[in-house]
Scaffold this motif. Structure first.
Motif, PDB file in Angstrom:
ATOM      1  N   THR A 156      11.676   1.758   5.193  1.00 61.66           N
ATOM      2  CA  THR A 156      11.490   2.626   6.366  1.00 61.66           C
ATOM      3  C   THR A 156      11.451   4.065   5.871  1.00 61.66           C
ATOM      4  N   LEU A 157      11.608   4.134   4.511  1.00 59.81           N
ATOM      5  CA  LEU A 157      11.565   5.607   4.197  1.00 59.81           C
ATOM      6  C   LEU A 157      10.450   6.315   4.232  1.00 59.81           C
ATOM      7  N   GLY A 158       9.231   5.559   4.134  1.00 62.19           N
ATOM      8  CA  GLY A 158       7.890   5.982   4.084  1.00 62.19           C
ATOM      9  C   GLY A 158       7.335   6.257   2.801  1.00 62.19           C
ATOM     10  N   MET A 159       8.401   6.268   1.786  1.00 65.62           N
ATOM     11  CA  MET A 159       7.990   6.422   0.349  1.00 65.62           C
ATOM     12  C   MET A 159       7.904   4.853  -0.312  1.00 65.62           C
ATOM     13  N   TYR A 160       6.573   4.412  -0.217  1.00 64.69           N
ATOM     14  CA  TYR A 160       6.738   2.660  -0.739  1.00 64.69           C
ATOM     15  C   TYR A 160       6.593   2.749  -2.260  1.00 64.69           C
TER      16      TYR A 160
ATOM     17  N   THR B  79      -2.838   5.175  -8.238  1.00 63.30           N
ATOM     18  CA  THR B  79      -3.852   6.309  -7.675  1.00 63.30           C
ATOM     19  C   THR B  79      -3.638   6.767  -6.106  1.00 63.30           C
ATOM     20  N   PHE B  80      -3.680   5.286  -5.472  1.00 60.98           N
ATOM     21  CA  PHE B  80      -3.293   5.633  -3.894  1.00 60.98           C
ATOM     22  C   PHE B  80      -1.922   6.157  -3.691  1.00 60.98           C
ATOM     23  N   ALA B  81      -0.868   5.765  -4.577  1.00 62.24           N
ATOM     24  CA  ALA B  81       0.229   6.413  -4.443  1.00 62.24           C
ATOM     25  C   ALA B  81       0.447   7.995  -4.546  1.00 62.24           C
TER      26      ALA B  81
END
Lengths: 468, 181
Positions: A156-160, B79-81
């Motif tokens: 849920t932090l948006g930074m996967y 790359t996506f990150a």
């Protein structure tokens, strides 16, 4: 002399005398190895050894409990030296693990048949050493219950995703891949032997348990064919994997800008050091085990001699790297690098460096003598020195480089506390506990591969058979 | 629901003493036109695959494909990150720092290839199979010790219990037994 030469030549290729004792048949190899697990029962010596190892393991759990209660402040790490025992021990343990993969994968690809009898044992050592190694960086996180933050996962932090441009993140991938692929490689190798134990077991409990884990293996030729393919491919995949793991660990240091860490020769230096430490540990463990279980027919003096040779070669590569470190400091013409070299040699931790040179530079030189290479007591003593030396090496690289860096006002000193030592020694108990269980419950030598070494197992190719 | 009718026999099992005898028997069986048969040995015998004309297996291709998938997923994820999902400016360094993506990509290749390879080996071998009719033969437990077996299965179109028994007897086995389903 000529006869000796002929014998030496044949050792490598056809003659199987030196790597398996004479007079063995399919049945005798099978019975002897499975009997260690099934028939010998639990000996008094095993109980004593396991008990001691288990108590030390409990000390580790106690140390971890107190660490979780109080935090990493109980360790000796401080603002200046923020990587202490935890990273030293992490690198030390994972280096020890590397010999197992080297023996099981690289020597398999190189058709070194002598590897067969020590391969299972060394692979188990790899797994247990990696288990010990993995504990340290996770505990060093401070809040180890958040260790899963290191992996990419939806949240849920948006930074996967974690920061992939950091070598510490590469470590996470390298070590977790290494641990899991080694486990699978080891298990695949065990399947036929678990089926053997299932068929040899007399009472229903071991029969059922080995039966479940052998997955119903029945030795079908069509199964063997696919099995052999994937076993070879796993060896081929593990070979670059093991080299990548210690290279990536060396990147943790060499990608930084710190004098003493920032050097291009770190990856080969670390890989050679890992193999060196690992073979020393294999000898430290194999020599007492072969004596206790009477396995001189399977783990022969030839094995010890070959391991001694590999230790000597990698030891010399490591010692050459030590000299290069000194040369590099001088040749860089950089005052910080030069100071680092001076501080290593004559600074407050100078005695560690000289002890390291003695353990890893001088002691392995005895292995030039064939008499010493075939003497198990000498090998055992030298291996112990090497294990200590490799620990000192990481201490010198990590602590001595960190404690005096660019700004003299920020200098400091470091020493491990009781909790550092109890955790370190505790992991040895963890390692030995797992090893004792392994020796008691699983075949420590690969039965099917040992049977393949017997001359009767060779079926000549069709055309050859017709000619004869 | 009524189970599908199965034939009474799984096959006929012959027991041999040496790898050489088994290889010869397997070659004779194949030459006689049998196709649904299998040999059982305590360790792999290279020559046996040749005798049984069992040359192909798809595992190497599966592993290659899995490794390629791992490479795409590993490199693509990074790359996506770094470019799309959460670009982060660290002292002006490039976001698409592809050399820094290689270690994780490599680990993904190895992990994907190894796990897919092992699982496909187990799947193609039909393992785990806790029960198999062959386990009912009292001597079959020696297949993991020092005996070598050949079983001609009832599903083979040429299979005829008495005939197949007679055929196997010509091969000088130590013992022959019928395997019941």
């Amino acid at each position: 002399m000529a006869a000796q030469n002929d014998q030496d030549k044949s050792m490598g290729t056809k003659s199987l005398v030196p790597i398996i004792g004479p007079g063995h048949t399919f049945a005798s190899v099978n019975d002897k190895i499975s009997a260690i697990v099934l028939l010998r029962g639990t000996s008094f010596g095993w109980v004593v050894g396991f008990g001691i190892a288990f108590m030390i393991f409990m000390m580790m759990l106690m140390s971890i409990s107190y660490l979780l209660f109080r935090g990493v402040g109980i360790w000796g790490i401080n603002n200046r030296v923020d990587w202490g025992f935890d990273i030293i021990n992490f690198v030390w343990w994972i280096g020890i693990g590397h010999a197992g993969t080297l023996i099981s994968a690289i020597l398999l690809l190189l058709h070194q048949k002598w590897r067969t009898s020590i391969n299972r044992f060394a692979e188990a050592m790899t797994l247990f050493a990696v288990a010990c190694a993995g504990l340290f960086p996770v505990l060093h996180l401070g809040r180890p219950w958040y260790a899963y933050f290191l992996f990419p996962y939806p949240n849920t932090l948006g930074m996967y995703f974690p920061q992939f441009r950091s070598p510490l993140e590469w470590d996470v991938f390298a070590v977790s891949t290494y641990a899991s692929v080694s486990l699978v490689f080891w298990y695949v190798g065990l399947i036929p032997d678990l089926a053997t134990l299932r068929d040899r077991a007399k009472s229903w409990i071991p029969k059922t348990i080995y039966g479940i884990f052998s997955l119903g293996w029945r030795g079908s030729a069509r199964h063997w064919h696919r099995y052999e393919t994937i076993y070879l491919l796993l060896a081929g995949l593990s070979t670059p994997l093991v080299l990548s793991v210690h290279s990536i660990i060396s990147f943790d240091f060499s990608v930084s800008l710190l004098p003493g860490w920032h050097a291009t020769f770190f990856p080969p230096y670390f890989v050679a050091g890992a193999v060196f430490a690992g073979f020393a540990m294999v000898m430290t463990l194999a020599i007492p085990v072969r004596w206790v279980y009477g396995l001189e027919d399977f783990i022969t003096d030839k094995h010890l001699e070959n391991m001694g040779k590999i230790t000597l070669v990698t030891g010399n590569i490591v010692f050459y790297s030590y000299l290069m470190e000194l040369f590099y400091g001088w040749y860089s013409a950089n005052e910080y690098e030069q100071f680092m070299v001076h501080n290593r040699l004559f600074g407050p931790y100078g005695y560690m460096l000289w002890a390291l040179y003695f353990c890893n530079g001088v002691m392995p030189q005895f292995l030039w003598s064939k008499k010493i290479r075939t003497n198990s007591i000498w090998l055992f003593v030298i291996s112990m020195f090497i294990s200590v030396g490799m620990w000192l090496e990481r201490y010198v690289i990590i602590v001595v480089s960190l404690h005096r860096t660019f700004l003299p006002s920020a200098w400091g000193t470091y020493s491990g506390t009781f909790w550092d030592w109890s955790l370190y020694i505790g992991t040895m108990g963890f390692f030995l506990t797992l090893l004792f269980l392994f020796i008691r419950l699983l075949p420590m030598i690969s039965i099917s591969e040992m049977q393949m070494l017997l001359p009767e197992a060779q079926v000549p190719h069709k055309e050859e058979a017709h000619e004869a | 629901m009524k189970p599908k009718a199965r034939s009474l026999h799984y096959g006929v099992l012959a027991e041999f003493d040496t790898p050489q005898q088994l290889v010869d028997a397997a070659r004779a069986t194949h030459d006689a036109g049998f196709r649904k048969y299998d040999a059982y040995t305590p360790f792999p015998i290279e020559e046996l695959a040749d005798a049984m004309h069992d040359h192909q297996n798809p595992i190497a291709k599966i592993v290659l494909l899995a490794g390629f998938t791992g490479a795409c997923i590993g490199f693509g994820m990074q790359t996506f990150a770094n470019l799309v999902h959460y670009p982060m400016n660290i002292a002006g360094r490039p976001n698409f720092a592809w050399p820094m993506f290689i270690p994780v990509t490599f680990e993904c290749i190895v992990a994907f290839a190894a796990f897919t390879g092992v699982l496909s080996m187990l799947a193609l071998n039909g393992l785990p199979t806790p029960y198999h009719p062959l386990f009912n033969c009292p001597n079959f437990s020696q297949a993991t010790r020092n005996k070598f077996f050949l079983c001609i299965e009832a599903t083979d179109p040429k299979f005829e219990l008495a005939e197949t028994r007679k055929f196997l007897e010509q091969l000088n086995p130590r013992e022959i037994s019928d395997v019941e389903n």
